[in-house]
Design a protein around this motif. Sequence first.
Motif, PDB file in Angstrom:
ATOM      1  N   ASP A  35       0.809  -1.210   0.000  1.00 63.59           N
ATOM      2  CA  ASP A  35       0.000   0.000   0.000  1.00 63.59           C
ATOM      3  C   ASP A  35       0.845   1.264   0.000  1.00 63.59           C
ATOM      4  OD1 ASP A  35      -2.437  -1.323   0.049  1.00 63.59           O
ATOM      5  OD2 ASP A  35      -2.218  -1.721   2.184  1.00 63.59           O
ATOM      6  N   SER A  36       2.154   1.123   0.202  1.00 68.07           N
ATOM      7  CA  SER A  36       3.000   2.316   0.172  1.00 68.07           C
ATOM      8  C   SER A  36       3.070   2.905  -1.227  1.00 68.07           C
ATOM      9  CB  SER A  36       4.403   1.966   0.655  1.00 68.07           C
ATOM     10  OG  SER A  36       4.983   0.998  -0.189  1.00 68.07           O
ATOM     11  N   GLN A 154      -2.278  -0.259  14.017  1.00 68.33           N
ATOM     12  CA  GLN A 154      -1.447  -1.454  13.908  1.00 68.33           C
ATOM     13  C   GLN A 154      -0.342  -1.238  12.878  1.00 68.33           C
ATOM     14  OE1 GLN A 154      -2.392  -3.243  16.335  1.00 68.33           O
ATOM     15  NE2 GLN A 154      -4.305  -2.094  16.516  1.00 68.33           N
ATOM     16  N   PHE A 155       0.880  -1.031  13.375  1.00 68.31           N
ATOM     17  CA  PHE A 155       2.068  -0.853  12.537  1.00 68.31           C
ATOM     18  C   PHE A 155       1.801   0.168  11.421  1.00 68.31           C
ATOM     19  CE2 PHE A 155       1.903  -5.258  14.103  1.00 68.31           C
ATOM     20  CZ  PHE A 155       3.001  -5.236  14.941  1.00 68.31           C
ATOM     21  N   PHE A 161       0.191  -1.653   5.963  1.00 71.06           N
ATOM     22  CA  PHE A 161      -0.914  -1.042   6.710  1.00 71.06           C
ATOM     23  C   PHE A 161      -0.861   0.477   6.701  1.00 71.06           C
ATOM     24  CE2 PHE A 161       0.195  -5.125   8.708  1.00 71.06           C
ATOM     25  CZ  PHE A 161      -0.998  -5.796   8.544  1.00 71.06           C
ATOM     26  N   VAL A 162      -0.019   1.064   5.875  1.00 75.85           N
ATOM     27  CA  VAL A 162       0.150   2.513   5.895  1.00 75.85           C
ATOM     28  C   VAL A 162      -1.045   3.236   5.288  1.00 75.85           C
ATOM     29  CG1 VAL A 162       1.328   2.672   3.668  1.00 75.85           C
ATOM     30  CG2 VAL A 162       1.859   4.319   5.466  1.00 75.85           C
ATOM     31  N   GLY A 168      -3.939  -4.258   3.289  1.00 79.00           N
ATOM     32  CA  GLY A 168      -3.592  -4.780   4.605  1.00 79.00           C
ATOM     33  C   GLY A 168      -4.662  -4.519   5.635  1.00 79.00           C
ATOM     34  N   GLN A 169      -5.180  -3.309   5.679  1.00 78.29           N
ATOM     35  CA  GLN A 169      -6.228  -2.995   6.649  1.00 78.29           C
ATOM     36  C   GLN A 169      -7.526  -3.724   6.328  1.00 78.29           C
ATOM     37  OE1 GLN A 169      -6.843   1.088   7.648  1.00 78.29           O
ATOM     38  NE2 GLN A 169      -4.660   1.555   7.927  1.00 78.29           N
TER      39      GLN A 169
END
Length: 546
Positions: A35-36, A154-155, A161-162, A168-169
């Motif tokens: 996701d970055s 979360q991280f 998860f960014v 990720g989320q």
Amino acid sequence: MARVENGRQSADTRSIRTLSSSHTHIDDESSFGSDSEINGFTSDRQTDKYGFIGGAQKYSEESAQDVPPEVLRQREVKWLDMLGHWDKWMVKRHDKVRLRCQKGIPPALRGRAWLYLSGGKVKREQNQGKFQELDSQAGDPKWLDVIEKDLHRQFPFHEMFVSRGGHGQQDLFRVLKAYTLYRPEEGYCQAQAPIAAVLLMHMPAEDAFWGLVQICEKYLPGYYSPGLEAIQLDGEILFALLRRVCPLAYRHLEKHKIDPILYMTEWFMCAFSRTLPWASVLRVWDMILCDGVKIIFRVGLVLLKCMLGSREKLKACQGQYETMELLRAIEPRYMQEGFLAREIVEVPVSARDIEREHHSQLKRWRKNRGELNFKSPPRMHGARVIMLAEPPRRQDLQQNPTIIVEVPPPTPQMKKAAKTKEERSSMKKKKKKSVKKSSQTPEIIPNPYPLLEEPTPQNQLPTVQPLFLTEMLPPQPLPPTQPEAQAEPQPEPQPEPELLSQTVPDTVQQQQQQQTPTKEPPLATKESPLQRSTHSLSSTEQDTYL
């Protein structure tokens, strides 16, 4: 409107619930998406080898042990062999599995190994379609609101998860929602989110769900139940074990009346995923999933001993506040991967010690507070105990291919070409076999001269071996020397067979031959090659010749 998030404008601000409902059929492999790239972090900021952006894990590079590529390849081959024969290794060679987990699981196989160690692989195979069924349900709105609020915590600097609403989320939301439906009496606890996030970094959503189920039910039962009674019991167990491992730290904490629940809750409930640098987190998790909760106790004892185990350090923290600040800011050298792994192995705390202390603390709890409100299932100490408690079937442990290549059906021309190739290869094999057989069988050389089949008559003189046989046979040892008077007469050489067949020997001729011995050399030296070959040979001499 788009709002600023992490210094960037977020293009999508919809809630996770709406995103997950519109992506109910997301592939489980979506957890591996980055996701970055969506937020543009890759252009400005680099990620470390664990996926954290901008060095969010402060001491990850310094604390990580660099394994040479050759050693890493060797470990991968060993782990692939173990995963292919998992039941045999766990039953017969579990000590070897433990040793390899202590050395560290290869990163390429860590997710698969965690799933096998925790028993999540067997659980998934025995409950086919269960996660898809839970994922398709709406879920309890009470838990969904709490889960959605915890996702961005979360991280947040991990590339997975960014992004709010990223892959990720979304997968984290699906896993936690499915667990609330799988265990509605337990519901959701905030400490479950980092556990599920660590699993999602290494495996798809379905595998992460079953890994979370095994951790909550087998490794840490009752940790995430209402009231947190199990974690309070384990705090008292940790304090009692500290008395034996490091009495100095025990007396200091007891003097200032620092309850274990104040410093060990996050350690134990999150399995040190929020405390240690990432390299140490992965190494500790490798050992936890192999040997069980005793590794968590050992890590806590090592940190307490290192931070409060000397009088010099105790002088700096004279009160409760200073002690808590010291335990919140653990020195990086004590959290390095190599140092921590060595210290964990040397701590003299076994699963039996933990169970013995658990029974004593449980009696004290019942005496002071009464019965537990939430009765959790018994704790399983490690992967071997889990597998023996629920023996898997052989098909449950089979490895599924991660990459499936679809081969088109063969055409008639391809079938004909394959047949001709098979025929050619079979003909070549037959020729090779025939050549090998012919080379292995010895050649039989026929005798060009016929041998006499009839036995020699009794009155025939003794035969003499031909010259070519005497040369082939080994030399006979000479008899001991005797006086000339006692020397026995040497047998006369055999006459030619043609002359014997034509003339009959007379007694007169024999007497003359006996009286006048010839001084000429033996007949065998004067015989021609044709005459030598026509000598009659006995059966033993024939065998020697052939």
